[in-house]
Scaffold this active site. Structure first.
Site, PDB file in Angstrom:
ATOM      1  CG  MET A  27      -2.011  -1.077   1.105  1.00  0.00           C
ATOM      2  SD  MET A  27      -3.557  -0.678   1.968  1.00  0.00           S
ATOM      3  CE  MET A  27      -2.977  -0.410   3.615  1.00  0.00           C
ATOM      4  N   GLY A  28       2.128   1.101  -0.397  1.00  0.00           N
ATOM      5  CA  GLY A  28       2.989   2.267  -0.465  1.00  0.00           C
ATOM      6  C   GLY A  28       3.554   2.667   0.878  1.00  0.00           C
ATOM      7  CG  HIS A  34       7.124  -2.274   2.083  1.00  0.00           C
ATOM      8  ND1 HIS A  34       6.946  -1.225   2.954  1.00  0.00           N
ATOM      9  CD2 HIS A  34       5.924  -2.899   2.002  1.00  0.00           C
ATOM     10  CE1 HIS A  34       5.686  -1.198   3.362  1.00  0.00           C
ATOM     11  NE2 HIS A  34       5.044  -2.206   2.810  1.00  0.00           N
ATOM     12  CD  GLN A  58      -5.998  -3.346   3.081  1.00  0.00           C
ATOM     13  OE1 GLN A  58      -5.972  -3.866   1.968  1.00  0.00           O
ATOM     14  NE2 GLN A  58      -5.002  -3.459   3.945  1.00  0.00           N
ATOM     15  N   GLY A 144       5.061  -9.939   4.615  1.00  0.00           N
ATOM     16  CA  GLY A 144       5.812  -9.923   5.857  1.00  0.00           C
ATOM     17  C   GLY A 144       5.133 -10.736   6.951  1.00  0.00           C
ATOM     18  CD  GLN A 145       5.153 -15.011  10.314  1.00  0.00           C
ATOM     19  OE1 GLN A 145       5.092 -15.503   9.194  1.00  0.00           O
ATOM     20  NE2 GLN A 145       4.336 -15.340  11.304  1.00  0.00           N
ATOM     21  CB  VAL A 173      12.384  -5.787   8.468  1.00  0.00           C
ATOM     22  CG1 VAL A 173      13.568  -4.819   8.593  1.00  0.00           C
ATOM     23  CG2 VAL A 173      12.655  -6.809   7.359  1.00  0.00           C
ATOM     24  CB  SER A 182       4.209  -0.662  10.980  1.00  0.00           C
ATOM     25  OG  SER A 182       2.896  -0.280  10.614  1.00  0.00           O
TER      26      SER A 182
END
Length: 277
Positions: A27-28, A34, A58, A144-145, A173, A182
């Protein structure tokens, strides 16, 4: 690197692209997390593509959607640095054309945790990812986890809808102090940012107690909650000790499990998790 804006441009560009193809949906407001996904996609595949699309379906609140950070020029520069071949950055109408009236709703795995906290959120995620998977037709897609439940929801959706794209989860990360990267971290005040690593400390406290032999899920939840309570700026939304396959809350940890939590710092809500076993 070529930036694609329409479904037609995407189809024309990918029709002759070397295979396999690796996809990184975003989502940028891209960050080092990323970047790690793009690096993996680039290493694993002959062609690598990212999507940049802030998905309105969402978000539970229109204000949250409007508030989501955006900087396309910066995002595209990072994609180019990582050697991507393409970026698909469509408009809302290109993803959801006029008259669009379909929603993908995943079942049990989408109901607890973030599904309960944010009604409709995973319908929006599953719908947009199904569209992107079908438009791109990639062999591999990278997530990502940190968003562990999201990965499980997307895997279920792809299996059930016979979409052959393999969903690959990559390690979370983190900042040096343990805070998971995030896009929402940008909204933290300096004081909130200093407090936010309590999420990681709380999860690691739960893991340490489990490693010491504790198998009572309530005891592990209490350990996590107690660590969160030491930080006055942290307002917990939920603390979970769930089955690693179903995300059902556990009484006893007898196999793979997932510690997870959601915590608010003012208006900013952060999530994190720690797998056990």
């Amino acid at each position: 690197m070529k930036v694609l804006r329409t479904r037609l441009e995407l189809r024309d560009a990918l029709g002759s692209a070397p295979r396999p193809l690796g996809l990184v949906p975003t989502m940028g407001w891209l960050h080092e997390g990323h970047r790690s996904l793009m690096s993996r996609a680039r290493a694993d595949n002959a062609t690598a593509i990212a999507t940049i699309f802030v998905n309105p379906r969402q978000f539970n609140e229109a204000a949250d959607y409007q508030r989501y950070p955006r900087n396309e020029a910066r995002d595209l520069a990072m994609c180019e640095e990582e050697g991507l071949d393409f970026v698909f950055a469509p408009s809302v109408d290109e993803v959801y054309p006029p008259g669009f009236d379909t929603s993908v709703s995943v079942g049990a795995i989408a109901r607890p945790l973030e599904g309960a906290a944010r009604p409709g959120h995973f319908d929006g995620v599953a719908t947009v990812v199904a569209i992107l998977f079908n438009l791109v037709g990639a062999e591999h897609a990278y997530f990502g986890q940190k968003d562990a439940q999201q990965v499980m929801v997307i895997r279920q959706m792809a299996r059930d809808l016979a979409i052959p794209t393999e969903v690959i989860a990559c390690p979370t990360v983190r900042e040096p102090d343990g805070l998971a990267l995030s896009s929402r971290n940008v909204h933290l005040s300096p004081e909130q940012r200093a407090a936010a690593p309590v999420l990681r400390r709380a999860l690691l406290a739960g893991r340490a107690r489990w490693e010491a032999g504790e198998r009572s899920a309530d005891a592990l939840r209490s350990v996590i909650a107690a660590e969160l309570a030491r930080e006055p700026l942290a307002a917990p939304h939920y603390v979970s000790v769930a089955d690693g396959a179903t995300l059902a809350e556990l009484d006893q940890v007898a196999g793979p499990a997932l510690l997870s939590l959601a915590v608010r710092f003012g208006e900013t809500r952060l999530i994190d998790n720690e797998p056990l076993g």
